[in-house]
Design a protein around this motif. Structure first.
Motif, mmCIF file in Angstrom:
data_model
loop_
_atom_site.group_PDB
_atom_site.id
_atom_site.type_symbol
_atom_site.label_atom_id
_atom_site.label_comp_id
_atom_site.label_asym_id
_atom_site.label_seq_id
_atom_site.Cartn_x
_atom_site.Cartn_y
_atom_site.Cartn_z
ATOM 1 N N ALA A 84 0.881 -1.231 0.048
ATOM 2 C CA ALA A 84 -0.107 0.175 -0.074
ATOM 3 C C ALA A 84 0.819 1.033 -0.064
ATOM 4 N N LEU A 119 -5.610 6.907 -3.653
ATOM 5 C CA LEU A 119 -5.862 6.467 -2.120
ATOM 6 C C LEU A 119 -7.400 5.631 -2.735
ATOM 7 N N ILE A 120 -8.583 6.411 -3.509
ATOM 8 C CA ILE A 120 -9.648 5.416 -3.932
ATOM 9 C C ILE A 120 -9.679 4.041 -4.394
ATOM 10 N N ARG A 165 -7.448 1.492 -1.677
ATOM 11 C CA ARG A 165 -8.960 1.176 -0.725
ATOM 12 C C ARG A 165 -9.209 0.551 -1.129
ATOM 13 N N ASP A 166 -9.617 -0.026 -2.082
ATOM 14 C CA ASP A 166 -10.658 -0.754 -3.074
ATOM 15 C C ASP A 166 -9.495 -2.211 -3.263
ATOM 16 N N HIS A 217 -10.844 -2.051 2.411
ATOM 17 C CA HIS A 217 -11.561 -1.432 3.450
ATOM 18 C C HIS A 217 -12.790 -1.671 3.401
ATOM 19 N N SER A 231 -14.140 1.218 4.252
ATOM 20 C CA SER A 231 -13.716 3.203 4.614
ATOM 21 C C SER A 231 -12.530 3.869 4.375
ATOM 22 N N ILE A 232 -12.826 4.352 3.607
ATOM 23 C CA ILE A 232 -11.516 5.806 3.084
ATOM 24 C C ILE A 232 -10.813 5.053 4.560
ATOM 25 N N THR A 254 -9.885 3.673 6.958
ATOM 26 C CA THR A 254 -9.070 2.998 6.965
ATOM 27 C C THR A 254 -7.015 2.792 6.459
ATOM 28 N N THR A 255 -8.175 3.582 4.740
ATOM 29 C CA THR A 255 -6.812 3.924 4.045
ATOM 30 C C THR A 255 -6.021 4.717 4.594
ATOM 31 N N GLU A 256 -6.944 6.065 5.054
ATOM 32 C CA GLU A 256 -5.757 6.829 5.012
ATOM 33 C C GLU A 256 -4.857 6.623 6.309
#
Length: 91
Positions: free
Chosen positions: A22, A32-33, A36-37, A41, A43-44, A46-48
Motif C-alpha cells: 500500500a 488512495l481510493i 482502498r479497493d 477496506h 472505509s477510506i 481506514t486507508t488514510e
C-alpha cells in the motif's frame, strides 16, 4: 502451541506485506481510493492511515501547495538575511 505461533507469524507477514504494498502504491502516485479497493477496506478512513505514514510525501505535498499559494518571495537573499537578523534582535 507451535502451530498457533506459526499462524500468528504468517498473519503478521501478510499484514506487513499489505502495508508495504500500500505504501509503495501511494508513493508511486496511485490514488488512495484505488488502494482502498485493492486492500478491501470498507472505509477510506481506514486507508488514510497509509497517507499519514510517510513524512517525505507530506513535505512534498506541502511544498507543492505552498508554491501555488504563496508565490515568489518579495525578498532577495540580502533582504531576507537583514530581516532574519532584525527578528533575532527583537526576540
Amino acid at each position: 502451541m507451535r502451530r498457533h505461533i506459526a499462524a500468528v507469524w504468517r498473519l503478521c507477514e501478510t499484514s506487513h506485506k499489505r502495508h508495504s504494498k500500500a505504501l509503495h502504491l501511494l508513493e508511486n502516485g496511485v490514488n488512495l481510493i484505488y488502494i482502498r479497493d485493492i486492500l478491501g477496506h470498507a472505509s477510506i478512513v481506514t486507508t488514510e492511515v497509509y497517507a499519514k505514514a510517510n513524512p517525505e510525501m507530506k513535505r512534498q505535498a506541502v511544498e507543492a501547495v505552498a508554491s501555488k499559494t504563496l508565490g515568489p518571495s518579495r525578498y532577495d537573499d540580502a533582504a531576507r538575511e537583514d530581516l532574519l537578523t532584525w527578528l533575532r534582535q527583537v526576540i
